[in-house]
Scaffold this active site. Structure first.
Site, PDB file in Angstrom:
ATOM      1  N   ALA A  11     -43.067  -6.457  -9.851  1.00 25.26           N
ATOM      2  CA  ALA A  11     -43.632  -5.178  -9.446  1.00 25.26           C
ATOM      3  C   ALA A  11     -42.581  -4.084  -9.292  1.00 25.26           C
ATOM      4  CB  ALA A  11     -44.393  -5.344  -8.129  1.00 25.26           C
ATOM      5  N   HIS A 236     -49.313 -15.998 -14.794  1.00 28.60           N
ATOM      6  CA  HIS A 236     -49.216 -15.500 -13.427  1.00 28.60           C
ATOM      7  C   HIS A 236     -47.853 -15.926 -12.895  1.00 28.60           C
ATOM      8  CE1 HIS A 236     -49.760 -14.431  -9.395  1.00 28.60           C
ATOM      9  NE2 HIS A 236     -50.730 -15.244  -9.024  1.00 28.60           N
ATOM     10  N   ASP A 237     -47.053 -14.970 -12.448  1.00 27.38           N
ATOM     11  CA  ASP A 237     -45.660 -15.268 -12.100  1.00 27.38           C
ATOM     12  C   ASP A 237     -45.528 -16.362 -11.049  1.00 27.38           C
ATOM     13  OD1 ASP A 237     -46.600 -13.649 -10.027  1.00 27.38           O
ATOM     14  OD2 ASP A 237     -45.146 -12.046 -10.362  1.00 27.38           O
ATOM     15  N   THR A 238     -46.442 -16.417 -10.092  1.00 26.58           N
ATOM     16  CA  THR A 238     -46.347 -17.475  -9.084  1.00 26.58           C
ATOM     17  C   THR A 238     -46.649 -18.836  -9.683  1.00 26.58           C
ATOM     18  OG1 THR A 238     -47.067 -15.880  -7.410  1.00 26.58           O
ATOM     19  CG2 THR A 238     -47.083 -18.203  -6.783  1.00 26.58           C
ATOM     20  N   THR A 258     -41.658  -9.856  -3.804  1.00 27.92           N
ATOM     21  CA  THR A 258     -42.421  -8.694  -3.339  1.00 27.92           C
ATOM     22  C   THR A 258     -43.608  -9.152  -2.506  1.00 27.92           C
ATOM     23  OG1 THR A 258     -41.755  -7.428  -5.286  1.00 27.92           O
ATOM     24  CG2 THR A 258     -43.695  -6.652  -4.085  1.00 27.92           C
ATOM     25  N   ASN A 295     -51.912 -15.571  -0.043  1.00 28.49           N
ATOM     26  CA  ASN A 295     -51.098 -14.398  -0.345  1.00 28.49           C
ATOM     27  C   ASN A 295     -50.759 -13.685   0.958  1.00 28.49           C
ATOM     28  OD1 ASN A 295     -51.106 -13.699  -3.480  1.00 28.49           O
ATOM     29  ND2 ASN A 295     -53.061 -14.632  -2.974  1.00 28.49           N
ATOM     30  N   GLN A 303     -38.298  -3.688   0.889  1.00 30.00           N
ATOM     31  CA  GLN A 303     -37.997  -2.863  -0.284  1.00 30.00           C
ATOM     32  C   GLN A 303     -38.331  -1.395  -0.004  1.00 30.00           C
ATOM     33  OE1 GLN A 303     -40.387  -4.740  -3.300  1.00 30.00           O
ATOM     34  NE2 GLN A 303     -39.060  -6.533  -3.475  1.00 30.00           N
TER      35      GLN A 303
END
Length: 466
Positions: A11, A236-238, A258, A295, A303
């Site tokens: 992201a 999906h990155d996870t 993130t 999540n 950040q």
């Protein structure tokens, strides 16, 4: 030597990583890194998806400069966001980001058409106001003509794979995050789609990780001077990151970036009422696995704090500052919607502490400590919920991803849970992306072998309660 490319889009940044297996070790090299920032388009917050594709091509060109011709490539990214294409495969929509406020209040409207109990029983997906189901419903209300024209629904990696190959599919792990895939059949749930009045024909065939899409478009082969297999990772990155957990046994994982995603791997969805009450999700994984997780707001908060201080401090600075304010103990609920996209994160944290009659953080160190303590508090609560739902306890947990470098937070977790905490590898998502490609190519036999290779290829730190 046979190389593959993992494109990992986050992201805030993206990277193109070159990987190969040599003497039973996985070697990883970054060939290109670039920023990924939200932009405003037609009054909405969007991703510049065309620029992302150009950056991916730059990464491929850099391989050519290194005189390396990768045999395969796969792309992963965050979840839920998408584009729609028309009958000529032209974009009908921007790639609107999940942080855009268009979905505020939409969940309640969808509830009137299909109950949360029914939706969770069918999909097993956590209720978040920005899930694709609510983005699509908001789009349908605002621009029904666009939904009628749509011939293809493509999530971010799906669209980028289409630009590479000309082939349109929906990859399974990312598709499950839409809250429109049936957890039992692992296919689009047509009843939900019809109930909400969505255009059924725009949803494409679901394909699973390790699927070979074929070679590059002819014009890209000419541009690069070579062809590659395009192989679906867990897009999906996870889902990719979880593949890189260097542990075959029983563990809780935390994919820390993130977002924070905490849970376990399971061979079936857990859609029981208590899982729904605690708002856990059952997202798809490779080889038919399910990622039973929650999540949680992650390092997005720190950040944004860094940005609020005009990037004057590094992340390492903020960690060090927080070590020097041990007597500051204010806690915020990191999953309060106010922290999703506030105008000013530091002020929002201060407002929360003021409203809850806690000490207000004023220095950068106090703000950072508030965030780290609050994240650790949320993690501990989630671990308790996992163990309650599963009626079992875990001796250890694995933290993977960029956030695994935060030794302060790792120690807070170890102290709070009294579990052994293993931190690393840092580039878990890119590693997991490559694992799917290597298995598809026959370089690695299966996931167990891959995790064994990861275990002795990358640094993993151990933390125990003090």
């Amino acid at each position: 030597m046979s190389y593959s490319l993992a494109v990992d889009l986050g992201a805030s940044s993206g990277r193109v990583m070159l990987g190969h297996v040599e003497k039973n070790h996985l070697k990883l090299d970054e060939v290109h890194r670039f920023d990924n920032q939200m932009v405003e388009s037609s009054g909405q917050l969007c991703w510049d998806i065309e620029d992302l594709f150009q950056e991916i091509k730059r990464g491929i060109h850099k391989c050519k400069e290194l005189e390396i011709r990768p045999v395969s490539i796969g792309i992963d990214s965050w979840a839920v966001d998408f584009v729609l294409l028309d009958e000529n495969d032209e974009l009908l929509t921007d790639a609107v980001t999940y942080r855009d406020p268009r979905t505020v209040g939409v969940m309640e409207e969808v509830d009137l058409l299909i109950s949360k109990d029914q939706l969770y029983e069918k999909t097993g997906i956590q209720f978040l106001q920005f899930n694709t189901i609510y983005q699509l419903f908001a789009l349908q209300k605002a621009n029904p003509e666009v939904m009628k024209k749509a011939k293809s629904f493509l999530m971010i990696p799906d669209y980028l794979h289409f630009l590479l190959t000309g082939k349109k599919i929906n990859e399974y792990t990312n598709a499950t995050t839409t809250q429109l895939v049936n957890a039992s059949t692992k296919e689009w749930d047509q009843e939900i789609i019809r109930t909400l009045g969505f255009n059924e024909e725009m949803f494409l065939a679901i394909q699973h990780p390790k699927t070979k899409l074929g070679g590059l478009r002819a014009e890209l082969v000419q541009e690069f001077g070579f062809d590659m297999n395009v192989i679906l990772p867990a897009t999906h990155d996870t889902a990719s990151a979880v593949l890189a957990i260097p542990e075959i046994g029983k563990t809780i994982y935390l994919s820390s970036g993130t977002w924070s995603l905490m849970g376990i791997e399971n061979d079936r969805p857990i859609c029981k009422p208590k899982a729904k009450a605690y708002n856990f999700t059952n997202e798809g994984g490779m080889d038919g696995r399910f990622r039973f997780l929650k999540n949680i707001m992650g390092l997005w908060m720190i950040q944004e704090v860094r940005r609020n201080y005009d990037d004057h401090y590094s992340f390492a600075d903020l960690v060090e500052f927080s070590r020097h304010v041990k007597d500051f103990h204010s806690i915020v609920n990191v999953d309060d919607p106010r922290f999703l996209k506030p105008q000013q994160m530091v002020q929002e944290i201060q407002h929360y502490c003021r409203e809850t009659n806690q000490q207000i953080p004023n220095t950068a160190g106090e703000v950072a400590k508030c965030i780290f303590d609050s994240l650790a508090n949320s993690y501990l609560q989630t671990i308790d919920e996992i163990e309650e739902i599963l009626e079992t306890s875990f001796e250890q947990m694995n933290i993977i991803g960029g956030g695994s470098q935060n030794d302060l937070l790792n120690q807070l977790i170890a102290d709070g849970t009294r579990k052994v905490v293993y931190a690393g590898p840092v580039e878990a998502t890119a590693i997991g992306n490559l694992i799917a490609q290597f298995i598809a190519l026959g370089v690695i036999r299966n996931l167990n072998e891959a995790r064994s290779i990861v275990q002795h290829s990358f640094e993993v730190k151990k933390f125990v309660h003090s």
